[in-house]
Design a protein around this motif. Structure first.
Motif, short mmCIF file in Angstrom:
data_model
loop_
_atom_site.label_atom_id
_atom_site.label_comp_id
_atom_site.label_asym_id
_atom_site.label_seq_id
_atom_site.Cartn_x
_atom_site.Cartn_y
_atom_site.Cartn_z
N LEU A 60 0.84 -1.52 0.05
CA LEU A 60 -0.07 -0.53 0.19
C LEU A 60 1.01 1.30 0.07
N LEU A 61 1.74 1.34 0.67
CA LEU A 61 2.94 2.31 0.09
C LEU A 61 3.21 2.36 -0.96
N GLY A 62 4.02 1.54 -1.62
CA GLY A 62 4.52 1.54 -2.64
C GLY A 62 3.82 1.63 -3.71
N THR A 63 1.69 1.82 -3.64
CA THR A 63 0.50 2.09 -4.67
C THR A 63 0.67 3.70 -3.99
N GLU A 64 1.12 3.68 -3.17
CA GLU A 64 0.99 5.79 -2.71
C GLU A 64 -0.41 5.84 -2.44
N LYS A 65 -0.58 5.07 -1.55
CA LYS A 65 -3.02 4.97 -0.90
C LYS A 65 -2.31 5.48 1.01
N VAL A 66 -0.91 5.06 0.91
CA VAL A 66 -1.12 5.82 2.50
C VAL A 66 -0.55 7.29 3.18
N ARG A 67 -1.19 7.96 4.03
CA ARG A 67 -0.74 8.72 4.81
C ARG A 67 0.00 8.52 6.77
N GLN A 68 -0.76 7.85 6.80
CA GLN A 68 0.12 7.04 7.97
C GLN A 68 0.54 6.00 8.52
N VAL A 69 1.55 5.58 9.51
CA VAL A 69 1.62 3.98 9.22
C VAL A 69 1.87 3.81 11.08
N ILE A 70 0.60 3.31 11.71
CA ILE A 70 0.77 2.76 12.97
C ILE A 70 1.23 1.39 13.36
N TYR A 71 2.36 1.09 13.81
CA TYR A 71 2.92 -0.64 13.88
C TYR A 71 3.88 -0.57 15.21
N ALA A 72 3.74 -1.75 14.88
CA ALA A 72 4.72 -2.45 15.27
C ALA A 72 6.14 -2.65 14.89
N PHE A 73 6.11 -3.49 14.06
CA PHE A 73 6.93 -4.66 13.34
C PHE A 73 6.61 -4.07 11.43
N VAL A 74 7.43 -3.96 10.95
CA VAL A 74 7.51 -3.79 9.51
C VAL A 74 8.34 -4.60 8.65
N GLY A 75 8.41 -6.00 8.02
CA GLY A 75 9.86 -6.25 7.47
C GLY A 75 8.75 -7.50 6.67
N PHE A 76 10.16 -8.24 5.80
CA PHE A 76 9.52 -9.57 5.55
C PHE A 76 10.87 -10.34 6.47
N VAL A 94 5.72 9.84 4.19
CA VAL A 94 4.62 9.36 4.38
C VAL A 94 4.96 9.35 6.08
N ALA A 95 3.41 10.05 7.12
CA ALA A 95 4.01 10.06 8.89
C ALA A 95 4.25 8.80 9.00
N PHE A 96 5.22 8.31 10.35
CA PHE A 96 5.28 6.80 10.67
C PHE A 96 4.44 7.62 12.27
N GLN A 97 3.95 5.96 12.97
CA GLN A 97 4.37 6.30 14.34
C GLN A 97 4.34 5.37 15.11
N GLU A 98 5.76 4.79 15.37
CA GLU A 98 6.22 3.78 16.01
C GLU A 98 5.77 3.15 17.37
N TRP A 99 5.02 2.04 17.60
CA TRP A 99 3.86 2.13 18.59
C TRP A 99 5.17 0.80 18.66
N THR A 100 4.26 -0.36 19.47
CA THR A 100 5.09 -2.06 20.20
C THR A 100 4.13 -3.44 19.70
N GLU A 101 3.89 -3.81 19.99
CA GLU A 101 3.11 -4.95 19.87
C GLU A 101 2.06 -5.34 20.78
N PHE A 102 2.07 -5.27 22.45
CA PHE A 102 1.67 -4.82 23.31
C PHE A 102 0.21 -3.75 23.23
N THR A 103 1.00 -2.72 23.07
CA THR A 103 0.75 -2.05 22.77
C THR A 103 -0.52 -1.36 21.98
N VAL A 104 -0.16 -1.92 20.51
CA VAL A 104 -0.81 -1.49 19.79
C VAL A 104 -2.42 -2.71 19.92
N MET A 105 -2.35 -3.89 20.33
CA MET A 105 -2.77 -3.91 20.83
C MET A 105 -3.76 -3.90 21.97
N ALA A 106 -3.55 -3.40 23.21
CA ALA A 106 -3.68 -2.66 24.10
C ALA A 106 -5.15 -0.93 23.34
#
Lengths: 287, 314
Positions: A60-76, A94-106
């Motif tokens: 979705l980043l590569g097709t320019e559909k995104v203005r912000q990503v909230i994530y704990a991890f992005v990778g392959f 693009v705007a990014f906001q780094e969260w963590t695995e549990f905080t996304v769940m919370a």
């Protein structure tokens, strides 16, 4: 209620600027047919919420559909870094906001519980609190210790791929559940894609494996191989050959245009044909 | 089978034995068995795991350390097949089949809530391989360079803040000890180390316990909780560590030599990783890509061979 939809109807139902939570984890059970449809024809300007993300964010980043990503991890994972994510992070496009695995769940759970935040110790002593101003330190009103307030994450949509669904929106997950149930409950509208749609009577036989409940679901799309090129346990594994092709293309703008042209579509049958057809996938990927 | 934990009964080489790598010269003393650096590191890592706790298997080295510990000195460990998935399995390192292993071995499925609850309750252990680890025990998997304009954007902090905010023991390893991976200050603190922030906000939890590298075993018992050598691997000298580390490492003199794997430990590691997935963590570029494809093509067969026939039958 019959909630069956076509992919193009899903795309039309998601307005520009929507906040979208995506289920799955890493290279496991990502709703890739839904994501490809949004990458091909989605209105864009999306905010993405992912716990452990990978191909869906990168595509979705590569097709320019995104203005912000909230994530704990992005990778392959062992295959490498996510090329478009890396480029967008490094260029700041693009705007990014780094969260963590549990905080996304919370954050999702706070929305489910209709509270503005949930408390945790997660993040104390790290720089996550320095770069993510969504989190606030606060003092425990009872004991006086320092805690972190994780604000509610309220997706407009959740996209989830399941093994089986019925037309009413009940969903069976047979492998790891990841954070999909939370996504489904927290989102205003949840869309399931399913390897197979079965009758309500047949689905009910799965008992405790019916993890997604129809009261939280608004749409169901039948998409066999709908998680490809990620895996869908216990049916098929991730297609690392295709991951390699994807990564090669995503690292090079010229190859990328050709990749998008060939593989990114809201017609799932066309995609399956482009990756060699169902017979070939069975041979390579069924476990 | 001999007791592989009986370290004291094995002869220790005093006079610089060969380095435990593939390029080791053929001048090994007669009692030295052939092993590779991955196997030495796994053995060291395994010896740290004990008790009745969940042990995650994010990486091949971590999975094999958990498996080895459970089969030797720590039978009560609850070993996971993947970071999430199921426990009571023998983790077979693969690229794509962790969840499938849970079903094939009739493991006990766990949820993300189960995993994080175990972390919060300090009933969880994990070996993490960060991109950077520093003199004070902070680790980084997020970015090289400043967070908002990184030179290299890595992957994001994932679950490391959860671990360092709650666990009383945190274990780290790096497969290539160099000024790039072992640094004075990490570029971004994905995980808390020792330092004023940690003391003020966290107290005891999050204390980094041990760092295992391809050169030696380290902890943070140096002045003001700085990195100190515990033992160096056979063939490694303090000078080699100094050259690979951009800050002084407290090193006792004489420095102990890391105990080599026993034949029984080696047999357990090799049997549990028939595809040599553990070797991938030491490869880069073309060699890594070729190794990866080779494993990917063979791993379904390995999974099918690894179903436990003695588990309950229906």
């Amino acid at each position: 209620m019959n909630k069956l939809m076509r992919l193009d109807e899903v795309v039309d139902a998601i307005p520009a600027g929507s906040t979208i939570a995506v289920g799955g984890s890493s290279l496991s059970r990502k709703p890739m047919s839904l994501v490809r449809a949004l990458a091909a024809r989605g209105r864009g300007d999306f905010r993405l919420i992912v716990d452990v993300g990978g191909p869906e964010v990168d595509l979705l980043l590569g097709t320019e559909k995104v203005r912000q990503v909230i994530y704990a991890f992005v990778g392959f994972e062992i295959m490498g870094l996510a090329p478009h994510f890396r480029r967008a992070r490094e260029s700041g496009s693009v705007a990014f906001q780094e969260w963590t695995e549990f905080t996304v769940m919370a954050g999702l759970d706070a929305t489910v519980k209709r509270v503005p935040f949930l408390p945790t110790h997660v993040g104390l002593g790290t720089d996550v609190l320095a770069v993510n101003d969504a989190f606030r330190r606060f003092t425990d009103p009872f004991g006086g210790e320092t805690l972190v307030a994780v604000p509610a994450l309220a997706p407009d949509f959740a996209l989830i791929h399941v093994n089986l669904a019925d037309p009413q929106g009940n969903g069976v997950i047979l492998g790891d559940g990841h954070v999909d149930v939370l996504c489904a409950k927290a989102a205003k509208r949840t869309i399931l894609s399913a390897e197979r749609v079965v009758s309500a009577e047949e689905l009910q036989r799965y008992g405790r494996d019916v993890q997604i409940h129809r009261i939280h679901v608004d749409g169901v799309v039948e998409a066999q191989w709908g998680a490809h090129f990620t895996g869908c346990a216990p049916y098929y594994r991730a297609d690392l050959r295709h991951v390699q092709d994807y990564l090669t293309a995503a690292r090079d703008p010229e190859h990328w245009a050709a990749y998008v042209d060939r593989f990114v579509s809201d017609r799932h049958a066309d995609y399956i044909a482009a990756v060699g057809g169902a017979e070939a996938l069975i041979g390579r990927l069924e476990v | 089978m001999s007791d592989p934990t009986a370290e004291g009964t094995r002869p220790q080489s005093e006079a610089a034995p060969p380095a435990p790598t593939d390029s080791a010269p053929n001048t090994a003393p007669p009692y030295t068995i052939d092993y590779t650096i991955d196997e030495l590191m796994i053995t060291v890592m395994a010896r740290q795991l004990q008790g009745e706790v969940l042990v995650s298997s994010v990486t091949a080295l971590g999975a094999l350390a958990a498996h080895l510990a459970k089969r030797t000195h720590a039978p009560d460990l609850a070993v996971l097949s993947t970071p999430e998935s199921g426990m009571e399995v023998a983790p077979i390192p693969t690229l794509t089949l962790g969840q499938f292993l849970t079903d094939a071995q009739q493991g006990i499925p766990l949820t993300m809530e189960d995993i994080f609850d175990a972390i919060f309750l300090d009933r969880f252990r994990i070996w993490i391989n960060p991109a950077q680890v520093d003199r004070h025990g902070h680790v980084n998997i997020t970015a090289i360079g400043p967070w908002d304009h990184p030179k290299v954007a890595l992957v994001g902090s994932r679950g490391i803040p959860e671990d360092t905010s709650h666990l009383s023991q945190i274990f780290y390893y790096v497969t290539s000890h160099s000024p790039r991976s072992v640094v004075e200050h990490v570029d971004f603190r994905s995980g808390a180390g020792y330092g004023p922030d940690r003391v003020r906000e966290l107290g005891q939890p999050g204390s980094p316990t041990l760092l295992v590298t391809n050169l030696g075993v380290f902890d943070w018992s140096g002045p003001d909780h700085t990195l100190a050598a515990v033992s160096l691997h056979p063939g490694v000298t303090a000078a080699m560590v100094a050259e690979a580390t951009p800050f002084p490492v407290a090193t006792p003199d004489p420095i102990p030599t890391t105990a080599a794997p026993t034949p029984a430990e080696l047999a357990l590691i090799r049997a549990a990783d028939p595809l040599d997935v553990r070797k991938l963590e030491f490869l880069a570029g073309r060699a890594a890509a070729e190794g990866l494809v080779n494993i990917y093509e063979r791993e379904r067969q390995a999974l099918h061979a690894a179903v436990w026939p003695h588990r309950r039958s229906r």
